[in-house]
Write an enzyme that holds these catalytic residues in place. Structure first.
Site, PDB file in Angstrom:
ATOM      1  CG  ASP A 225      44.274  43.588  55.839  1.00 53.60           C
ATOM      2  OD1 ASP A 225      45.094  44.172  55.113  1.00 53.60           O
ATOM      3  OD2 ASP A 225      44.569  42.596  56.529  1.00 53.60           O
ATOM      4  CG  ASP A 249      33.983  45.423  41.942  1.00 53.63           C
ATOM      5  OD1 ASP A 249      33.265  46.438  41.993  1.00 53.63           O
ATOM      6  OD2 ASP A 249      33.555  44.313  41.571  1.00 53.63           O
TER       7      ASP A 249
END
Ligand code: NAD
Length: 363
Positions: A225, A249
């Site tokens: 994050d 991804d």
């Protein structure tokens, strides 16, 4: 020297963008014999299989493949053939260069990083159990017996396997790649503060692998994050990013967004024996057959393939030709225009023609 390469045109826009890449490689003067094979939705009707045996056989035999995107239904239906190909051929590395071009859509003009994504495990392993099935209920029963944490009955379950073997293998690859390509730093991306055993193992394996490269390559880690925020604000601080499958991804698309969109981001899936090259983007079904989309990501994936084949000079020319056309901004597709509705945007065929002309000038 001649090469034999398997070509998987794929679904949606796949056939258009892969044919554009084939034409560019021809213009480069590379002696490639293409073996075209079906895969994906388009294969299902004709061959009764999403990944027909003859396609598997050709990929195994030729060892190198160029692949267009393949459609996967969302939230149900068949499982991803893209993931299946990576697992079947043990293509454990997904390599995605994120490099700025000087175009209006690039949020930054000075990004030069490479994503190294583990390609075989994590939540993409495909070990899933639908809610309220006997299998899911049995797993929930067992978890509730073994763990202090309780899982709500009736839940769907996805398993996140991460092995020491795969974590060590991808970490070694990232450092070796960094050294070979004169990169200075590898950042391991994880969520080991929450997933202490899976992502924790990923990070531990990373620092273990780093020891061999001490003094040569800087090793650092970053929580996913935090990385997302830093990438948006200071992407120049990053060099090689090493990520588990799922974060890899997602961060690949974020990277694509930073440098001007999915139309420009190339990729390679690499194993010890076989390599499959493909763009980061999907099959964009709404644009299929419309001579609309940007083939550059597939052409740049083909450049990675050409480099992999050992033709470094030709790979450089191909990359340069795409860069020159894209940065000139005249013969470019809608996604590379400042205004996506710009009537001067050209189609897939026209930008390919411009890239081919530039290749011929550079050769
Ligand atoms: P997508 O990448 O296909 O398209 C999203 C949007 O990005 C498109 O509508 C278009 O606006 C833009 N875009 C994509 N490629 C472009 C290009 N070359 N030029 C210009 N604009 C482009 O993503 P999606 O709509 O989420 O997925 C469509 C299908 O593709 C799904 O079935 C998905 O599973 C599949 N997919 C396949 C792969 C792969 O084969 N490796 C990767 C991602 C998604």
């Amino acid at each position: 020297m001649g090469y034999k390469v398997t070509l998987l045109p794929g679904d949606g826009i796949g056939p258009e963008v892969t044919e554009a890449a084939v034409a560019c490689l021809e213009a480069l003067g590379l002696d490639i014999e293409w073996e075209r094979k079906p895969a994906g939705e388009s294969a299902l009707g004709k061959y009764g299989s999403l990944l027909p045996e003859e396609t598997i056989e050709a990929i195994s035999r030729n060892k190198v493949a160029l692949k267009g995107p393949i459609t996967t239904p969302v939230g149900g239906g068949f499982r991803s053939i893209n993931v299946a190909i990576r697992q079947l051929f043990n293509l454990y590395v997904c390599l995605r260069p994120i490099k700025s071009f000087n175009i209006p859509g690039a949020l930054y003009k000075d990004i030069d990083m490479v994503i190294v994504r583990e390609n075989t495990e994590d939540l993409y392993a495909g070990v899933e159990f639908a809610a309220e099935t006997p299998e899911a209920d049995a797993i929930i029963e067992k978890i509730n017996e073994l763990s202090k944490k309780k899982v709500r009955r009736g839940s769907a379950i996805s398993i996140k396997p991460m092995s020491a073997f795969a974590c060590e293998r991808i970490a070694r690859f990232a450092f070796e790649y960094a050294l070979k390509n004169k990169r200075r730093k590898v950042t391991c991306v994880h969520k080991a503060n929450i997933m202490k055993y899976t992502d924790g193992l990923f990070m531990k394996s990373f620092y273990e692998a780093a020891k061999k490269f001490e003094g040569k390559i800087i090793a650092q880690d970053c929580i996913v994050d935090n990385l997302s925020m830093q990438l948006v604000r200071h992407p120049q601080n990053f060099d090689v990013l090493l990520l588990p499958n799922l974060y890899g991804d997602i961060i690949s698309d974020l990277g694509a967004g930073l440098v001007g969109g999915l139309g420009l981001t190339a990729g390679a899936n690499i194993g010890d024996q076989i390599a499959v090259f493909e763009p980061t983007h999907g099959s964009a079904p709404k644009y299929a057959g419309k001579n609309k989309v940007n083939p550059a990501a597939t052409i740049l994936s083909a450049a990675l393939m050409v480099e992999f084949l050992g033709e470094k000079e030709k790979a450089k020319i191909l990359w340069q030709a795409v860069k020159d056309v894209v940065e000139a901004g005249e013969s470019v597709t809608y996604d590379l225009k400042a205004d996506r509705n710009d009537p001067l945007a050209v189609g897939t065929k026209e930008i390919t023609k411009a890239i081919i002309s530039r290749i011929k000038e550079l050769c």
